[in-house]
Design a protein around this motif. Structure first.
Motif, PDB file in Angstrom:
ATOM      1  N   LEU A 124      -6.304  -0.332 -16.048  1.00  7.27           N
ATOM      2  CA  LEU A 124      -7.560  -1.000 -15.703  1.00  7.27           C
ATOM      3  C   LEU A 124      -8.060  -0.562 -14.332  1.00  7.27           C
ATOM      4  CD1 LEU A 124      -9.783  -3.034 -16.329  1.00  7.27           C
ATOM      5  CD2 LEU A 124      -8.283  -4.824 -15.436  1.00  7.27           C
ATOM      6  N   ASN A 125      -7.154  -0.456 -13.370  1.00  3.86           N
ATOM      7  CA  ASN A 125      -7.546  -0.022 -12.031  1.00  3.86           C
ATOM      8  C   ASN A 125      -8.032   1.423 -12.027  1.00  3.86           C
ATOM      9  OD1 ASN A 125      -7.241  -2.076  -9.854  1.00  3.86           O
ATOM     10  ND2 ASN A 125      -5.275  -2.324 -10.852  1.00  3.86           N
ATOM     11  N   LEU A 126      -7.358   2.291 -12.786  1.00  2.34           N
ATOM     12  CA  LEU A 126      -7.816   3.676 -12.874  1.00  2.34           C
ATOM     13  C   LEU A 126      -9.197   3.752 -13.514  1.00  2.34           C
ATOM     14  CD1 LEU A 126      -4.487   5.437 -13.898  1.00  2.34           C
ATOM     15  CD2 LEU A 126      -5.737   5.737 -11.755  1.00  2.34           C
ATOM     16  N   ARG A 181       0.825  -1.223   0.000  1.00  7.88           N
ATOM     17  CA  ARG A 181       0.000   0.000   0.000  1.00  7.88           C
ATOM     18  C   ARG A 181       0.851   1.261   0.000  1.00  7.88           C
ATOM     19  NH1 ARG A 181      -4.180   0.069   4.532  1.00  7.88           N
ATOM     20  NH2 ARG A 181      -4.792   1.955   3.406  1.00  7.88           N
ATOM     21  N   THR A 228     -11.506   1.418 -13.593  1.00 14.95           N
ATOM     22  CA  THR A 228     -12.468   0.873 -12.637  1.00 14.95           C
ATOM     23  C   THR A 228     -12.781   1.879 -11.535  1.00 14.95           C
ATOM     24  OG1 THR A 228     -11.669  -1.359 -13.069  1.00 14.95           O
ATOM     25  CG2 THR A 228     -12.911  -1.033 -11.036  1.00 14.95           C
ATOM     26  N   ASN A 229     -11.748   2.525 -10.993  1.00 17.38           N
ATOM     27  CA  ASN A 229     -11.962   3.520  -9.944  1.00 17.38           C
ATOM     28  C   ASN A 229     -12.789   4.695 -10.446  1.00 17.38           C
ATOM     29  OD1 ASN A 229     -10.551   2.060  -8.050  1.00 17.38           O
ATOM     30  ND2 ASN A 229      -8.659   3.184  -8.321  1.00 17.38           N
ATOM     31  N   ASN A 271     -16.408   3.678 -10.936  1.00 15.53           N
ATOM     32  CA  ASN A 271     -17.098   3.549  -9.656  1.00 15.53           C
ATOM     33  C   ASN A 271     -17.352   4.901  -8.996  1.00 15.53           C
ATOM     34  OD1 ASN A 271     -17.563   0.736  -9.507  1.00 15.53           O
ATOM     35  ND2 ASN A 271     -15.406   0.426  -9.097  1.00 15.53           N
ATOM     36  N   THR A 327       5.135   1.119 -10.837  1.00 17.27           N
ATOM     37  CA  THR A 327       3.688   1.354 -10.838  1.00 17.27           C
ATOM     38  C   THR A 327       3.371   2.726 -10.263  1.00 17.27           C
ATOM     39  OG1 THR A 327       3.286  -1.023 -10.577  1.00 17.27           O
ATOM     40  CG2 THR A 327       1.463   0.469 -10.036  1.00 17.27           C
ATOM     41  N   ASN A 359      -2.479  -3.137 -16.059  1.00 21.03           N
ATOM     42  CA  ASN A 359      -3.189  -3.265 -14.782  1.00 21.03           C
ATOM     43  C   ASN A 359      -3.434  -1.908 -14.132  1.00 21.03           C
ATOM     44  OD1 ASN A 359      -3.810  -6.090 -14.207  1.00 21.03           O
ATOM     45  ND2 ASN A 359      -1.616  -6.378 -14.425  1.00 21.03           N
ATOM     46  N   THR A 360      -2.475  -1.001 -14.265  1.00 21.76           N
ATOM     47  CA  THR A 360      -2.652   0.346 -13.723  1.00 21.76           C
ATOM     48  C   THR A 360      -3.807   1.046 -14.436  1.00 21.76           C
ATOM     49  OG1 THR A 360      -0.311   0.483 -13.150  1.00 21.76           O
ATOM     50  CG2 THR A 360      -1.514   2.563 -13.309  1.00 21.76           C
TER      51      THR A 360
END
Length: 101
Positions: free
Chosen positions: A66-68, A13, A70-71, A74, A29, A63-64
């Motif tokens: 995709l996470n952005l 984290r 998704t965030n 949401n 990352t 992956n970075t």
């Protein structure tokens, strides 16, 4: 739930890891996010010297992104969180680069 210790979770984290390659992956990352993809040749050289392959760099970026995505989705959808929130990190555990936790 994936077999990580509390210390390993805290390190992840905050963008750090005890293992050299994992640490390089986390640092790259963080740089991808902080620099909005404009990482330097020196950033990539540091990652590669720790054993990160070109395929893994591609995976890091994918992956970075995709996470952005998704965030952001949401946030717009105001998705209700249905899992326990991560505990707030103490200030001394914050990223060396000053990222927020």
């Amino acid at each position: 739930m994936v077999g990580l210790t509390a210390e390993q979770i805290r390190e992840a984290r905050t963008g750090r890891a005890a293992d050299t390659k994992s640490d390089a992956i986390l640092r790259l990352t963080t740089q991808v996010v902080e620099k909005r993809g404009f990482v330097s040749d020196a950033d990539l050289t540091a990652a590669r010297s720790a054993g990160v392959t070109d395929a893994e760099v591609t995976e890091i970026v994918a992956n970075t992104a995709l996470n952005l995505l998704t965030n952001y989705f949401n946030h717009v959808a105001e998705t209700e969180i249905d899992f326990p929130l991560a505990e707030e990190l103490q200030p001394e555990a914050a990223c060396e680069t000053g990222c927020s936790v």
